[in-house]
Design a protein around this motif. Structure first.
Motif, PDB file in Angstrom:
ATOM      1  N   GLU A 124      -2.586   7.617   4.211  1.00 29.19           N
ATOM      2  CA  GLU A 124      -3.163   6.283   4.077  1.00 29.19           C
ATOM      3  C   GLU A 124      -3.816   5.843   5.391  1.00 29.19           C
ATOM      4  O   GLU A 124      -3.284   6.079   6.466  1.00 29.19           O
ATOM      5  CB  GLU A 124      -2.079   5.265   3.697  1.00 29.19           C
ATOM      6  N   LEU A 125      -4.952   5.176   5.270  1.00 29.52           N
ATOM      7  CA  LEU A 125      -5.632   4.594   6.420  1.00 29.52           C
ATOM      8  C   LEU A 125      -6.218   3.269   5.957  1.00 29.52           C
ATOM      9  O   LEU A 125      -7.051   3.235   5.041  1.00 29.52           O
ATOM     10  CB  LEU A 125      -6.726   5.520   6.943  1.00 29.52           C
ATOM     11  N   LEU A 126      -5.753   2.175   6.564  1.00 32.85           N
ATOM     12  CA  LEU A 126      -6.140   0.837   6.143  1.00 32.85           C
ATOM     13  C   LEU A 126      -6.712   0.070   7.331  1.00 32.85           C
ATOM     14  O   LEU A 126      -6.323   0.293   8.473  1.00 32.85           O
ATOM     15  CB  LEU A 126      -4.928   0.082   5.602  1.00 32.85           C
ATOM     16  N   HIS A 127      -7.631  -0.864   7.026  1.00 34.59           N
ATOM     17  CA  HIS A 127      -8.257  -1.647   8.096  1.00 34.59           C
ATOM     18  C   HIS A 127      -8.240  -3.134   7.752  1.00 34.59           C
ATOM     19  O   HIS A 127      -8.564  -3.536   6.640  1.00 34.59           O
ATOM     20  CB  HIS A 127      -9.711  -1.199   8.310  1.00 34.59           C
ATOM     21  N   TRP A 128      -7.831  -3.947   8.747  1.00 35.92           N
ATOM     22  CA  TRP A 128      -7.865  -5.398   8.641  1.00 35.92           C
ATOM     23  C   TRP A 128      -9.054  -5.905   9.445  1.00 35.92           C
ATOM     24  O   TRP A 128      -9.185  -5.605  10.637  1.00 35.92           O
ATOM     25  CB  TRP A 128      -6.572  -5.999   9.181  1.00 35.92           C
TER      26      TRP A 128
ATOM     27  N   ILE B 182      -7.457  -6.596   4.054  1.00 39.71           N
ATOM     28  CA  ILE B 182      -7.040  -5.229   4.361  1.00 39.71           C
ATOM     29  C   ILE B 182      -7.693  -4.311   3.335  1.00 39.71           C
ATOM     30  O   ILE B 182      -7.533  -4.500   2.124  1.00 39.71           O
ATOM     31  CB  ILE B 182      -5.509  -5.082   4.297  1.00 39.71           C
ATOM     32  N   THR B 183      -8.416  -3.314   3.830  1.00 43.81           N
ATOM     33  CA  THR B 183      -9.184  -2.438   2.956  1.00 43.81           C
ATOM     34  C   THR B 183      -8.839  -0.983   3.219  1.00 43.81           C
ATOM     35  O   THR B 183      -8.814  -0.553   4.381  1.00 43.81           O
ATOM     36  CB  THR B 183     -10.701  -2.630   3.194  1.00 43.81           C
ATOM     37  N   PRO B 184      -8.568  -0.196   2.168  1.00 40.36           N
ATOM     38  CA  PRO B 184      -8.380   1.252   2.353  1.00 40.36           C
ATOM     39  C   PRO B 184      -9.656   1.866   2.910  1.00 40.36           C
ATOM     40  O   PRO B 184     -10.769   1.496   2.516  1.00 40.36           O
ATOM     41  CB  PRO B 184      -8.090   1.753   0.934  1.00 40.36           C
TER      42      PRO B 184
ATOM     43  N   PHE C 161       0.852  -1.179   0.000  1.00 41.24           N
ATOM     44  CA  PHE C 161       0.000   0.000   0.000  1.00 41.24           C
ATOM     45  C   PHE C 161       0.895   1.239   0.000  1.00 41.24           C
ATOM     46  O   PHE C 161       2.061   1.156  -0.346  1.00 41.24           O
ATOM     47  CB  PHE C 161      -0.927  -0.038   1.222  1.00 41.24           C
ATOM     48  N   GLY C 162       0.360   2.394   0.394  1.00 38.15           N
ATOM     49  CA  GLY C 162       1.192   3.588   0.475  1.00 38.15           C
ATOM     50  C   GLY C 162       2.159   3.499   1.643  1.00 38.15           C
ATOM     51  O   GLY C 162       2.111   2.575   2.452  1.00 38.15           O
ATOM     52  N   ALA C 163       3.091   4.454   1.713  1.00 34.08           N
ATOM     53  CA  ALA C 163       4.105   4.452   2.773  1.00 34.08           C
ATOM     54  C   ALA C 163       3.450   4.427   4.146  1.00 34.08           C
ATOM     55  O   ALA C 163       2.677   5.325   4.497  1.00 34.08           O
ATOM     56  CB  ALA C 163       4.994   5.683   2.639  1.00 34.08           C
TER      57      ALA C 163
END
Length: 223
Positions: free
Chosen positions: A204-208, A213-215, A182-184
C-alpha cells in the motif's frame, strides 16, 4: 516471536496484546504477549530487568535489547523499545534518562517545536496505547487506531497515527479524527502538512494532500 506478529498460531490466547501482567499469566512459563520475555522477566509481571531467553543484561546498561524506534531532535535523541530512552549531550558522552518502562514502544516521534514533546505508540500489557510526554512522565491513553504501528507529525496540533488494521487517525490539537481504513499500514512520514505518505505490508502507498488520502501507484514495473 515477532513483536507485531502472532508468535504462536496454534494457540489463539497468545498474541502481542494478550497481556502478561498478573496471576496465572506470570507463572505459566509462556511468552503470552510475544515480547520475548517470560513470566518474572516480563515488564508486565513487575520485572525491572531486561531479559531474553533466561539471560539478563547487567552491563552495559541500559541494555542491549532490540529497539524499535529512533528520533533525533536538536541535540537530543529519543529511542524506543522496552521503555523509552532519551540521550542528551555530545555524541559519545550522552546521558540517558528512561521513561514508559512498562510499555513496549513500536514507534515514536518528537516534535520539532520542542525536544520535550514526544509521542509514541506501543503495547502496555493487554492494550495498545498512545503515549505523550511534555517534559515529564509519559501519559498514556488508548491508541486512536487498532494495532498502531507508526506515529509522525509536524507540531503538537498536527499528528498522524497509522495501524496494521489499515486505520489512520489525525490529531488536530483538540481531538483525534478518523481518516479512513486502508490496507495494513506500518509507516507514515511527510515533508509538509499537506504532503504526507503512508505505506504498508501489502504494498500500500497512500498520499495526504491536505484534504484527501488517495491510494497512489508509482509508475514502476511490478509495483
Amino acid at each position: 516471536c515477532s513483536v507485531l506478529g502472532d508468535c504462536n498460531d496454534s494457540d489463539p490466547s497468545i498474541y502481542p496484546a494478550a497481556g502478561e501482567d498478573s496471576g496465572a499469566s506470570c507463572q505459566d512459563g509462556v511468552d503470552n504477549d510475544c515480547d520475548a520475555a517470560v513470566d518474572a522477566d516480563d515488564f508486565g509481571c513487575g520485572s525491572t530487568r531486561v531479559c531474553d531467553a533466561g539471560w539478563c543484561f547487567e552491563n552495559p546498561l541500559p541494555h542491549g535489547y532490540a529497539h524499535k524506534a529512533l528520533w533525533p531532535v536538536g541535540a537530543d535523541v529519543w529511542v524506543g523499545g522496552p521503555g523509552v530512552f532519551r540521550g542528551s549531550g555530545a555524541v559519545g558522552a550522552m546521558e540517558f534518562t528512561t521513561g514508559g518502562d512498562n510499555v513496549l514502544v513500536l514507534d515514536l516521534w518528537a516534535s520539532p517545536e520542542s525536544p520535550d514533546d514526544v509521542w509514541l505508540v506501543g503495547i502496555d500489557g493487554s492494550r495498545y496505547v498512545l503515549g505523550r510526554s511534555s517534559g515529564g512522565a509519559f501519559a498514556f491513553e488508548d491508541a486512536p487506531v487498532p494495532v498502531p504501528a507508526a506515529v509522525f507529525g509536524f507540531s503538537s496540533d498536527d499528528v498522524w497515527v497509522a495501524g496494521q488494521t489499515g486505520a489512520i487517525a489525525h490529531f488536530d490539537g483538540a481531538q483525534w479524527v478518523q481518516r479512513g481504513d486502508f490496507g495494513a499500514l506500518n509507516a507514515v512520514h511527510g515533508s509538509a502538512p499537506d504532503d504526507v505518505w503512508f505505506t504498508g505490508t501489502g504494498g500500500e502507498l497512500l498520499h495526504w494532500d491536505g484534504a484527501t488520502i488517495t491510494p497512489f501507484t508509482p509508475d514502476v514495473p511490478g509495483f
